[in-house]
Design a protein around this motif. Structure first.
Motif, PDB file in Angstrom:
ATOM      1  N   LYS A 140     -10.976   0.677  -7.339  1.00  3.97           N
ATOM      2  CA  LYS A 140     -11.210   0.287  -8.726  1.00  3.97           C
ATOM      3  C   LYS A 140     -10.037   0.665  -9.633  1.00  3.97           C
ATOM      4  CE  LYS A 140     -14.537   0.806 -12.534  1.00  3.97           C
ATOM      5  NZ  LYS A 140     -15.851   1.384 -12.945  1.00  3.97           N
ATOM      6  N   PHE A 141      -9.450   1.821  -9.399  1.00  7.07           N
ATOM      7  CA  PHE A 141      -8.344   2.279 -10.238  1.00  7.07           C
ATOM      8  C   PHE A 141      -7.021   2.321  -9.473  1.00  7.07           C
ATOM      9  CE2 PHE A 141     -12.121   4.172 -12.299  1.00  7.07           C
ATOM     10  CZ  PHE A 141     -12.002   3.535 -13.525  1.00  7.07           C
ATOM     11  N   GLY A 142      -6.919   1.440  -8.468  1.00  8.64           N
ATOM     12  CA  GLY A 142      -5.668   1.339  -7.736  1.00  8.64           C
ATOM     13  C   GLY A 142      -5.844   1.573  -6.250  1.00  8.64           C
ATOM     14  N   SER A 143      -4.854   1.121  -5.491  1.00 10.79           N
ATOM     15  CA  SER A 143      -4.881   1.316  -4.041  1.00 10.79           C
ATOM     16  C   SER A 143      -3.604   2.050  -3.614  1.00 10.79           C
ATOM     17  CB  SER A 143      -5.022  -0.025  -3.319  1.00 10.79           C
ATOM     18  OG  SER A 143      -3.945  -0.911  -3.622  1.00 10.79           O
ATOM     19  N   LEU A 144      -2.515   1.334  -3.428  1.00 10.48           N
ATOM     20  CA  LEU A 144      -1.266   1.996  -3.029  1.00 10.48           C
ATOM     21  C   LEU A 144      -0.658   2.825  -4.148  1.00 10.48           C
ATOM     22  CD1 LEU A 144       0.520  -0.724  -0.839  1.00 10.48           C
ATOM     23  CD2 LEU A 144      -1.117   1.040  -0.162  1.00 10.48           C
ATOM     24  N   ASN A 145      -1.087   2.577  -5.392  1.00 10.86           N
ATOM     25  CA  ASN A 145      -0.563   3.369  -6.511  1.00 10.86           C
ATOM     26  C   ASN A 145      -1.581   4.379  -7.025  1.00 10.86           C
ATOM     27  OD1 ASN A 145      -2.479   2.090  -8.114  1.00 10.86           O
ATOM     28  ND2 ASN A 145      -1.016   1.332  -9.637  1.00 10.86           N
ATOM     29  N   ALA A 146      -2.702   4.528  -6.336  1.00 11.41           N
ATOM     30  CA  ALA A 146      -3.833   5.306  -6.862  1.00 11.41           C
ATOM     31  C   ALA A 146      -3.481   6.778  -7.091  1.00 11.41           C
ATOM     32  CB  ALA A 146      -5.025   5.209  -5.906  1.00 11.41           C
ATOM     33  N   VAL A 147      -3.972   7.317  -8.191  1.00  7.68           N
ATOM     34  CA  VAL A 147      -3.817   8.749  -8.435  1.00  7.68           C
ATOM     35  C   VAL A 147      -4.754   9.540  -7.526  1.00  7.68           C
ATOM     36  CG1 VAL A 147      -3.024   8.490 -10.803  1.00  7.68           C
ATOM     37  CG2 VAL A 147      -5.483   8.644 -10.340  1.00  7.68           C
ATOM     38  N   ASN A 148      -5.831   8.896  -7.086  1.00  5.36           N
ATOM     39  CA  ASN A 148      -6.735   9.503  -6.120  1.00  5.36           C
ATOM     40  C   ASN A 148      -6.105   9.381  -4.732  1.00  5.36           C
ATOM     41  OD1 ASN A 148      -8.873   9.580  -4.043  1.00  5.36           O
ATOM     42  ND2 ASN A 148     -10.276   9.766  -5.786  1.00  5.36           N
ATOM     43  N   GLU A 149      -5.701  10.496  -4.181  1.00 11.98           N
ATOM     44  CA  GLU A 149      -4.962  10.462  -2.908  1.00 11.98           C
ATOM     45  C   GLU A 149      -5.812   9.938  -1.759  1.00 11.98           C
ATOM     46  OE1 GLU A 149      -1.703  10.917  -2.243  1.00 11.98           O
ATOM     47  OE2 GLU A 149      -1.518  10.952  -4.420  1.00 11.98           O
ATOM     48  N   ASP A 150      -7.125  10.149  -1.816  1.00  8.10           N
ATOM     49  CA  ASP A 150      -7.991   9.621  -0.760  1.00  8.10           C
ATOM     50  C   ASP A 150      -7.988   8.092  -0.774  1.00  8.10           C
ATOM     51  OD1 ASP A 150      -8.707  12.121   0.184  1.00  8.10           O
ATOM     52  OD2 ASP A 150     -10.467  12.274  -1.132  1.00  8.10           O
ATOM     53  N   SER A 151      -8.048   7.495  -1.977  1.00 10.25           N
ATOM     54  CA  SER A 151      -8.008   6.035  -2.084  1.00 10.25           C
ATOM     55  C   SER A 151      -6.664   5.495  -1.608  1.00 10.25           C
ATOM     56  CB  SER A 151      -8.259   5.605  -3.536  1.00 10.25           C
ATOM     57  OG  SER A 151      -9.570   5.912  -3.939  1.00 10.25           O
ATOM     58  N   ARG A 152      -5.601   6.194  -1.972  1.00  7.83           N
ATOM     59  CA  ARG A 152      -4.262   5.751  -1.580  1.00  7.83           C
ATOM     60  C   ARG A 152      -4.102   5.813  -0.056  1.00  7.83           C
ATOM     61  NH1 ARG A 152       0.818   6.986  -0.447  1.00  7.83           N
ATOM     62  NH2 ARG A 152       0.339   9.172  -0.087  1.00  7.83           N
ATOM     63  N   ALA A 153      -4.524   6.923   0.540  1.00 10.02           N
ATOM     64  CA  ALA A 153      -4.428   7.076   1.994  1.00 10.02           C
ATOM     65  C   ALA A 153      -5.289   6.042   2.707  1.00 10.02           C
ATOM     66  CB  ALA A 153      -4.842   8.490   2.397  1.00 10.02           C
ATOM     67  N   TYR A 154      -6.444   5.743   2.132  1.00 13.21           N
ATOM     68  CA  TYR A 154      -7.355   4.734   2.693  1.00 13.21           C
ATOM     69  C   TYR A 154      -6.696   3.365   2.695  1.00 13.21           C
ATOM     70  CZ  TYR A 154     -11.983   2.576   3.461  1.00 13.21           C
ATOM     71  OH  TYR A 154     -13.055   1.887   3.974  1.00 13.21           O
ATOM     72  N   ALA A 155      -5.982   3.048   1.616  1.00  9.55           N
ATOM     73  CA  ALA A 155      -5.295   1.758   1.511  1.00  9.55           C
ATOM     74  C   ALA A 155      -4.134   1.678   2.494  1.00  9.55           C
ATOM     75  CB  ALA A 155      -4.792   1.556   0.082  1.00  9.55           C
ATOM     76  N   VAL A 156      -3.392   2.758   2.641  1.00 10.64           N
ATOM     77  CA  VAL A 156      -2.289   2.781   3.605  1.00 10.64           C
ATOM     78  C   VAL A 156      -2.815   2.585   5.016  1.00 10.64           C
ATOM     79  CG1 VAL A 156      -0.509   4.241   4.657  1.00 10.64           C
ATOM     80  CG2 VAL A 156      -0.763   4.190   2.173  1.00 10.64           C
ATOM     81  N   GLU A 157      -3.881   3.271   5.349  1.00 13.85           N
ATOM     82  CA  GLU A 157      -4.453   3.160   6.693  1.00 13.85           C
ATOM     83  C   GLU A 157      -4.982   1.753   6.949  1.00 13.85           C
ATOM     84  OE1 GLU A 157      -5.532   3.569  10.435  1.00 13.85           O
ATOM     85  OE2 GLU A 157      -4.289   4.994   9.316  1.00 13.85           O
ATOM     86  N   HIS A 158      -5.553   1.126   5.923  1.00 17.00           N
ATOM     87  CA  HIS A 158      -6.010  -0.258   6.083  1.00 17.00           C
ATOM     88  C   HIS A 158      -4.841  -1.166   6.476  1.00 17.00           C
ATOM     89  CE1 HIS A 158      -7.644  -4.229   5.359  1.00 17.00           C
ATOM     90  NE2 HIS A 158      -6.730  -4.434   4.421  1.00 17.00           N
ATOM     91  N   ASN A 159      -3.711  -1.021   5.810  1.00 13.02           N
ATOM     92  CA  ASN A 159      -2.550  -1.843   6.145  1.00 13.02           C
ATOM     93  C   ASN A 159      -2.070  -1.584   7.573  1.00 13.02           C
ATOM     94  OD1 ASN A 159      -1.174  -3.519   3.765  1.00 13.02           O
ATOM     95  ND2 ASN A 159      -2.193  -1.745   2.869  1.00 13.02           N
ATOM     96  N   LYS A 160      -2.132  -0.338   8.001  1.00 10.01           N
ATOM     97  CA  LYS A 160      -1.747  -0.023   9.373  1.00 10.01           C
ATOM     98  C   LYS A 160      -2.715  -0.648  10.381  1.00 10.01           C
ATOM     99  CE  LYS A 160       0.742   4.274   8.331  1.00 10.01           C
ATOM    100  NZ  LYS A 160       0.804   5.745   8.526  1.00 10.01           N
ATOM    101  N   GLU A 161      -3.989  -0.698  10.010  1.00 12.23           N
ATOM    102  CA  GLU A 161      -4.978  -1.343  10.871  1.00 12.23           C
ATOM    103  C   GLU A 161      -4.710  -2.842  10.964  1.00 12.23           C
ATOM    104  OE1 GLU A 161      -8.230  -2.125  13.320  1.00 12.23           O
ATOM    105  OE2 GLU A 161      -7.108  -0.290  12.895  1.00 12.23           O
ATOM    106  N   VAL A 162      -4.321  -3.453   9.855  1.00  6.96           N
ATOM    107  CA  VAL A 162      -3.970  -4.879   9.858  1.00  6.96           C
ATOM    108  C   VAL A 162      -2.789  -5.123  10.797  1.00  6.96           C
ATOM    109  CG1 VAL A 162      -3.136  -6.806   8.460  1.00  6.96           C
ATOM    110  CG2 VAL A 162      -4.859  -5.257   7.536  1.00  6.96           C
ATOM    111  N   ILE A 163      -1.821  -4.224  10.791  1.00  3.81           N
ATOM    112  CA  ILE A 163      -0.681  -4.337  11.700  1.00  3.81           C
ATOM    113  C   ILE A 163      -1.144  -4.273  13.147  1.00  3.81           C
ATOM    114  CG2 ILE A 163       1.438  -3.208  12.487  1.00  3.81           C
ATOM    115  CD1 ILE A 163       1.815  -2.260   9.560  1.00  3.81           C
ATOM    116  N   ARG A 164      -2.052  -3.349  13.450  1.00  8.21           N
ATOM    117  CA  ARG A 164      -2.554  -3.219  14.824  1.00  8.21           C
ATOM    118  C   ARG A 164      -3.255  -4.498  15.281  1.00  8.21           C
ATOM    119  NH1 ARG A 164      -3.285   2.318  13.157  1.00  8.21           N
ATOM    120  NH2 ARG A 164      -5.348   1.920  12.281  1.00  8.21           N
ATOM    121  N   ILE A 165      -4.045  -5.083  14.402  1.00  9.90           N
ATOM    122  CA  ILE A 165      -4.723  -6.343  14.738  1.00  9.90           C
ATOM    123  C   ILE A 165      -3.694  -7.447  14.937  1.00  9.90           C
ATOM    124  CG2 ILE A 165      -6.294  -8.123  13.880  1.00  9.90           C
ATOM    125  CD1 ILE A 165      -7.763  -5.874  12.343  1.00  9.90           C
ATOM    126  N   GLY A 166      -2.710  -7.506  14.044  1.00 10.63           N
ATOM    127  CA  GLY A 166      -1.677  -8.532  14.143  1.00 10.63           C
ATOM    128  C   GLY A 166      -0.880  -8.441  15.430  1.00 10.63           C
TER     129      GLY A 166
END
Length: 426
Positions: A140-166
């Motif tokens: 809600k308040f950002g993903s890769l730029n989030a001040v909440n480090e848990d949200s930011r880490a979650y977004a980074v990991e999602h992108n890594k998962e997309v790479i694994r699927i790709g």
């Protein structure tokens, strides 16, 4: 529904006489002007544009969505629909998946399905612009730029998962588009947001295979309306440079403020070797995602003129990844995509007619009128017979829309899938 070569050949026979007369006339005219018609037709025949998995159902707006019936409810059905488009045009030989909308359940089966239609998997697309059901952390308040480090880490990991699927599907690139930004002044610190975005992208880049590319998309507004963290091509270019040599800027035609000179942006990025991908659509007011070439066809031609020049003169720039990113809620989505493919190939063919040596001479002589005439003569040429020649050469339909309608494809899809199914991801 599968459209066999024999069916297309039969329809082409009915169109052959009119096509040949139109082609012979144009070929004679272009040959006299010094154009290599055979080479142009071959280039058109080779040109492939990826179809995004999210564009195969009816689109919509925040006010509503009107289903078209027969929409693909599974990834397998989406591949079938792209296969239909490719069978009719032979210019849509790739599909671009959006995760988590289209996570393959059986990778082997999905790859076999794609191969059966002559399709490969183009760039993978991550999604950190909306929360999914049962999400652990909110964007809600950002993903890769989030001040909440848990949200930011979650977004980074999602992108890594997309790479694994790709990797499993044979893709070689990841596209990142961020909705991150602010709707009100003071909501975030611009420098902190940019710094966190750069840090996140570097983490994602480090997790890519050595033969993969990272495409960084930009957008000046929406869904945030005060600021967007990656708001323009310069910011994307800066972030790509910060990540490394396999990171590039991705240009989406709708992601610019009104009257932006997109062709100049394209030229600059190719000159610097940083244009990685291109998303085609059209717009009147903003990011409308309208059918390609439906509003500003001359602008599309001018962009292609720079793309053609860049491909020939900028070896430092990789061959761009092409994709359609158009969607609308009052058209049959498959017809809309076929129309977009036609507009793309028309602009490409017109750009191939531009004699760059003669244009360069006019520019060096400051002959403004001559330079304008060279471009407009190419633009005003009806190149559709060249597209038909390319389709005939590859076994595609001379008139894809006509064949689609004569075969009652949408009616058949509704019979097969039902009237009220809804495509995933919309």
């Amino acid at each position: 529904m599968i459209i066999g070569k024999d069916i297309i050949e039969q329809y082409n026979k009915n169109e052959a006489e009119n096509f040949q007369a139109d082609f012979d006339f144009l070929q004679n005219k272009l040959t006299k002007s010094g154009a290599n018609v055979t080479e142009i037709v071959n280039k058109i025949a080779d040109f492939q544009v990826a179809i995004p998995s999210w564009a195969l159902g009816a689109g919509g707006t925040r006010f509503g969505r009107f289903s078209y019936g027969g929409e693909p409810a599974t990834l397998e059905q989406k591949l079938d629909d792209v296969g239909l488009i490719h069978a009719l045009t032979h210019s849509a030989g790739a599909v671009s998946l959006h995760i988590p909308w289209d996570i393959p359940g059986d990778v082997k089966a999905i790859k076999e399905k794609a191969t059966s239609h002559g399709l490969v998997f183009d760039a993978m697309n991550s999604n950190t612009f909306q929360d999914q059901p049962e999400t652990k952390h909110s964007y809600k308040f950002g993903s890769l730029n989030a001040v909440n480090e848990d949200s930011r880490a979650y977004a980074v990991e999602h992108n890594k998962e997309v790479i694994r699927i790709g990797k499993e599907l044979g893709s070689k690139s990841l596209t990142v588009w961020l909705a991150d930004g602010a709707s009100f002044p003071g909501q975030l610190n611009f420098q902190t947001a940019l710094a966190k975005t750069e840090q996140s992208l570097k983490e994602i880049y480090a997790g890519m295979p050595e033969d993969w590319k990272l495409f960084i998309e930009y957008k000046p507004y929406e869904p945030n309306f005060y600021s967007t963290t990656i708001q323009d091509w310069g910011t994307s270019f800066m972030l790509a440079n910060a990540c490394g040599e396999r990171a590039y800027t991705l240009v989406d035609l709708g992601h610019h403020l009104p009257n932006s000179n997109i062709e100049q942006i394209v030229a600059t990025l190719m000159y610097k070797g940083k244009l990685g991908g291109f998303h085609f659509n059209d717009s009147k007011y903003g990011d409308d995602d309208l059918t390609v070439g439906s509003i500003k066809p001359y602008a599309l031609f001018l962009i292609f003129n720079e793309l053609v020049y860049g491909i020939e003169n900028n070896p430092q720039n990789p061959y761009p990844a092409w994709m359609i990113d158009a969607s609308h809620n009052i058209k049959d989505p498959l017809e809309d995509l076929i129309q977009s493919l036609e507009a793309i190939l028309i602009a490409y063919a017109q750009a191939l007619l531009v004699d760059q040596k003669v244009l360069k001479t006019a520019q060096l002589e400051n002959d403004v009128v001559r330079a304008q005439e060279i471009l407009q003569n190419a633009y005003r040429t009806d190149v559709r017979p060249l597209l038909k020649a390319a389709r005939l050469q590859t076994g595609a339909a001379l008139d894809p829309i006509a064949v689609y309608r004569n075969l009652k494809v949408r009616e058949n899809l509704i019979t097969e899938r039902g009237l009220h199914v809804k495509a995933t991801g919309l």
